[in-house]
Design an enzyme around this catalytic site. Sequence first.
Site, PDB file in Angstrom:
ATOM      1  N   ASP A 201      -7.373   8.041   4.821  1.00  0.00           N
ATOM      2  CA  ASP A 201      -7.506   6.457   5.644  1.00  0.00           C
ATOM      3  C   ASP A 201      -7.621   7.130   7.181  1.00  0.00           C
ATOM      4  O   ASP A 201      -7.235   7.557   7.939  1.00  0.00           O
ATOM      5  CB  ASP A 201      -6.483   6.187   5.720  1.00  0.00           C
ATOM      6  CG  ASP A 201      -6.430   4.495   6.047  1.00  0.00           C
ATOM      7  OD1 ASP A 201      -7.080   4.514   7.268  1.00  0.00           O
ATOM      8  OD2 ASP A 201      -5.553   3.754   6.205  1.00  0.00           O
TER       9      ASP A 201
ATOM     10  N   HIS B 171      -5.659  -2.924   7.684  1.00  0.00           N
ATOM     11  CA  HIS B 171      -5.984  -1.853   6.727  1.00  0.00           C
ATOM     12  C   HIS B 171      -6.578  -2.284   5.103  1.00  0.00           C
ATOM     13  O   HIS B 171      -6.904  -1.697   4.076  1.00  0.00           O
ATOM     14  CB  HIS B 171      -4.532  -1.698   6.337  1.00  0.00           C
ATOM     15  CG  HIS B 171      -3.645  -0.931   7.367  1.00  0.00           C
ATOM     16  ND1 HIS B 171      -4.178   0.457   7.361  1.00  0.00           N
ATOM     17  CD2 HIS B 171      -2.759  -1.845   8.136  1.00  0.00           C
ATOM     18  CE1 HIS B 171      -2.590   0.632   8.636  1.00  0.00           C
ATOM     19  NE2 HIS B 171      -2.751  -0.767   9.121  1.00  0.00           N
TER      20      HIS B 171
ATOM     21  N   ASP C 206      -8.394   0.981   2.538  1.00  0.00           N
ATOM     22  CA  ASP C 206      -9.145   0.932   3.308  1.00  0.00           C
ATOM     23  C   ASP C 206      -9.515   2.666   3.637  1.00  0.00           C
ATOM     24  O   ASP C 206      -9.089   4.010   4.480  1.00  0.00           O
ATOM     25  CB  ASP C 206      -8.034   1.328   5.026  1.00  0.00           C
ATOM     26  CG  ASP C 206      -6.572   1.120   4.311  1.00  0.00           C
ATOM     27  OD1 ASP C 206      -6.646   1.622   3.366  1.00  0.00           O
ATOM     28  OD2 ASP C 206      -5.953   1.200   5.453  1.00  0.00           O
ATOM     29  N   ASP C 207      -9.071   3.024   1.715  1.00  0.00           N
ATOM     30  CA  ASP C 207      -9.281   5.069   2.057  1.00  0.00           C
ATOM     31  C   ASP C 207     -10.635   5.238   1.115  1.00  0.00           C
ATOM     32  O   ASP C 207     -10.945   4.733   0.611  1.00  0.00           O
ATOM     33  CB  ASP C 207      -8.056   4.902   0.494  1.00  0.00           C
ATOM     34  CG  ASP C 207      -6.830   4.440   1.485  1.00  0.00           C
ATOM     35  OD1 ASP C 207      -6.217   5.860   1.893  1.00  0.00           O
ATOM     36  OD2 ASP C 207      -6.247   3.865   1.374  1.00  0.00           O
TER      37      ASP C 207
ATOM     38  N   TYR D 193      -9.577   0.214  12.512  1.00  0.00           N
ATOM     39  CA  TYR D 193      -8.753  -0.353  12.668  1.00  0.00           C
ATOM     40  C   TYR D 193      -7.275   1.230  12.711  1.00  0.00           C
ATOM     41  O   TYR D 193      -7.721   1.727  11.514  1.00  0.00           O
ATOM     42  CB  TYR D 193      -6.962  -1.210  12.118  1.00  0.00           C
ATOM     43  CG  TYR D 193      -5.932  -1.400  12.619  1.00  0.00           C
ATOM     44  CD1 TYR D 193      -5.888  -1.732  13.996  1.00  0.00           C
ATOM     45  CD2 TYR D 193      -4.566  -0.732  11.853  1.00  0.00           C
ATOM     46  CE1 TYR D 193      -4.048  -2.017  14.783  1.00  0.00           C
ATOM     47  CE2 TYR D 193      -3.549  -1.349  12.159  1.00  0.00           C
ATOM     48  CZ  TYR D 193      -3.597  -1.362  13.306  1.00  0.00           C
ATOM     49  OH  TYR D 193      -1.916  -1.861  14.174  1.00  0.00           O
TER      50      TYR D 193
ATOM     51  N   GLN E  27      -6.145   7.852  10.796  1.00  0.00           N
ATOM     52  CA  GLN E  27      -4.579   7.688  10.341  1.00  0.00           C
ATOM     53  C   GLN E  27      -4.102   8.457   9.746  1.00  0.00           C
ATOM     54  O   GLN E  27      -2.922   9.222   9.630  1.00  0.00           O
ATOM     55  CB  GLN E  27      -4.496   6.356   9.464  1.00  0.00           C
ATOM     56  CG  GLN E  27      -3.160   5.861   9.470  1.00  0.00           C
ATOM     57  CD  GLN E  27      -3.410   4.829   7.890  1.00  0.00           C
ATOM     58  OE1 GLN E  27      -3.003   3.569   8.538  1.00  0.00           O
ATOM     59  NE2 GLN E  27      -3.253   4.992   6.658  1.00  0.00           N
TER      60      GLN E  27
ATOM     61  N   GLY F 162      -6.480  26.457   6.197  1.00  0.00           N
ATOM     62  CA  GLY F 162      -6.384  27.324   5.358  1.00  0.00           C
ATOM     63  C   GLY F 162      -6.872  26.167   4.126  1.00  0.00           C
ATOM     64  O   GLY F 162      -7.924  25.815   2.867  1.00  0.00           O
TER      65      GLY F 162
ATOM     66  N   TYR G 104       7.044   7.145   9.775  1.00  0.00           N
ATOM     67  CA  TYR G 104       6.121   5.792   8.996  1.00  0.00           C
ATOM     68  C   TYR G 104       4.914   6.485   9.367  1.00  0.00           C
ATOM     69  O   TYR G 104       4.600   5.844  10.464  1.00  0.00           O
ATOM     70  CB  TYR G 104       7.043   4.378   8.720  1.00  0.00           C
ATOM     71  CG  TYR G 104       5.306   4.102   7.408  1.00  0.00           C
ATOM     72  CD1 TYR G 104       5.729   4.257   6.363  1.00  0.00           C
ATOM     73  CD2 TYR G 104       4.765   2.670   7.866  1.00  0.00           C
ATOM     74  CE1 TYR G 104       5.406   3.842   5.290  1.00  0.00           C
ATOM     75  CE2 TYR G 104       4.140   2.155   7.418  1.00  0.00           C
ATOM     76  CZ  TYR G 104       4.678   2.276   5.810  1.00  0.00           C
ATOM     77  OH  TYR G 104       3.512   1.613   4.795  1.00  0.00           O
TER      78      TYR G 104
ATOM     79  N   LYS H 222       1.174   4.005   3.508  1.00  0.00           N
ATOM     80  CA  LYS H 222       2.239   4.957   1.810  1.00  0.00           C
ATOM     81  C   LYS H 222       0.490   5.869   2.066  1.00  0.00           C
ATOM     82  O   LYS H 222      -0.652   5.751   2.200  1.00  0.00           O
ATOM     83  CB  LYS H 222       1.628   3.680   1.291  1.00  0.00           C
ATOM     84  CG  LYS H 222       3.225   2.863   0.670  1.00  0.00           C
ATOM     85  CD  LYS H 222       4.312   3.498   0.159  1.00  0.00           C
ATOM     86  CE  LYS H 222       5.472   3.049  -0.568  1.00  0.00           C
ATOM     87  NZ  LYS H 222       6.328   3.366   0.683  1.00  0.00           N
TER      88      LYS H 222
ATOM     89  N   ARG I 140       3.639  -3.676   4.748  1.00  0.00           N
ATOM     90  CA  ARG I 140       3.934  -2.746   5.236  1.00  0.00           C
ATOM     91  C   ARG I 140       4.061  -1.232   4.602  1.00  0.00           C
ATOM     92  O   ARG I 140       5.083  -0.625   4.958  1.00  0.00           O
ATOM     93  CB  ARG I 140       5.124  -2.889   6.182  1.00  0.00           C
ATOM     94  CG  ARG I 140       4.515  -4.091   7.453  1.00  0.00           C
ATOM     95  CD  ARG I 140       5.197  -5.118   8.084  1.00  0.00           C
ATOM     96  NE  ARG I 140       4.535  -5.931   8.597  1.00  0.00           N
ATOM     97  CZ  ARG I 140       4.115  -5.158  10.264  1.00  0.00           C
ATOM     98  NH1 ARG I 140       4.227  -4.236  10.316  1.00  0.00           N
ATOM     99  NH2 ARG I 140       3.438  -6.188  10.334  1.00  0.00           N
TER     100      ARG I 140
ATOM    101  N   TYR J 158      12.318   5.687   4.971  1.00  0.00           N
ATOM    102  CA  TYR J 158      11.337   6.226   5.102  1.00  0.00           C
ATOM    103  C   TYR J 158       9.903   5.532   5.916  1.00  0.00           C
ATOM    104  O   TYR J 158       9.391   5.566   6.005  1.00  0.00           O
ATOM    105  CB  TYR J 158      10.738   7.205   4.007  1.00  0.00           C
ATOM    106  CG  TYR J 158      12.226   7.924   3.108  1.00  0.00           C
ATOM    107  CD1 TYR J 158      12.051   9.234   3.702  1.00  0.00           C
ATOM    108  CD2 TYR J 158      12.773   7.602   2.187  1.00  0.00           C
ATOM    109  CE1 TYR J 158      13.189  10.703   3.570  1.00  0.00           C
ATOM    110  CE2 TYR J 158      13.645   8.221   1.142  1.00  0.00           C
ATOM    111  CZ  TYR J 158      13.498   9.730   1.906  1.00  0.00           C
ATOM    112  OH  TYR J 158      14.480  10.309   2.033  1.00  0.00           O
TER     113      TYR J 158
END
Length: 383
Positions: free
Chosen positions: A10, A17, A50-51, A88, A92, A101, A226, A229, A263, A345
């Site tokens: 992302d 997102h 968003d990936d 946005y 990220q 490497g 954070y 995810k 979130r 987390y």
Amino acid sequence: MLTLSIIKADTGGFVGHSAVHPRAIEVAQKAIDGARGDLLIDGQVSYCGDDLSLIMTHTHGLEAERVHAFAWDVFLQTTEVAKERGLYGAGQDLLSDAFSGNLRGMGPGFAEIEIEERPSEPVLCFLGDKTEPGAWNLPLYKMFGDPFNTPGLVIDPKMHDGFLFEVHDLMDDKRILLDCPGEIYDLLLFIGSPSRYVIKRVISKSLGEVAAVTSTQRLSLMAGRYVGKDDPVMIVRTQSGLPAVGEALEPFSFPHTVAGAMRGSHHAPLMPVPLRDAHPARFDGPPRVVCLGYQLKDGRLNGPRDMFDDPSFDNARKMVNDIMDYLRRHGPFEPHRLPLDEMEYTTMPAVAEKLAKRWEATDVSVPTITGERTVRASAEDVE
Ligand code: F6R
Ligand code: MG
Ligand code: MG
């Protein structure tokens, strides 16, 4: 040997997102086109939410420095696109300042498989958004371990010997190989906790071939804070002693509940969608999965076919919307919100820290907001 790599990151959302900007896809595809015939045999750019995913074939093997460096460079270019347009969360997932490497621990996720290409090699590339790598545990178990999902386990002699499941412990950085069906109960004990135990690979015992591989990493554990995810990807080879295409898709007709959505802190069902619908909206979700089917030939990517662009998944999508209506009414309560140990987390510790000094030992007095005990109730008063 041929390597199929999906490397994803992302590098900026449009809007919020929810999606990748078309210009980022163009820039990445141009870079891939420039590398085709040299570093790469073939390559395509795709997305889920968003990936941005780079789907590439080459002969450099797993975690090859040149291929990973190339992907890193593409992500730097798409980060520039994001910065220019104020998208946005520009950059990220790029957690490191410089490439060294390979991409391990640097933020982008990857799933790579090295194969001796069969005369016909049907592969499925699954891309997920708003969830985590453990989301593949249940579908992988069904594909390779459950004869109620995969009749081939019963009918096809090449599948009868079963499969080896390589499971990673993401907290302790360890792995174990479980031999199924014999060790199915042991397998389920661990993979039933998908936030920690994740199936990394599935290996066919009779063919001696890797059949499936996932991206496994936890961004929050890498970054120590954070950062979203780790939206996962997965490659599944199919047919001729491996699950048929339909057996590999079948688990997604049941939209199992995964961690992610808003979130990264909520349980929500995983919605199988065609690419045109791979844009989380409601409650930054529901989490999405797309499946791109390819026939590989001499490393060329014939495809994709957009496998969930099919009415047979309509019921799953309807079920997702109904489950979302139900879960959302819990608001900030578990089990819609993730349990406490998972929230540790996320950004929750920062909120908890503000109140840390105000926690006090419990006693019978009535507390006041100033901390002065103006109203005191002794044990006798209570009597
Ligand atoms: C979930 C996700 C989003 C964001 C949410 C808040 O994986 O990426 O749900 O967590 O939109 O984003 P920020 O904190 O960037 O405003
Ligand atoms: Mg994002
Ligand atoms: Mg994402």
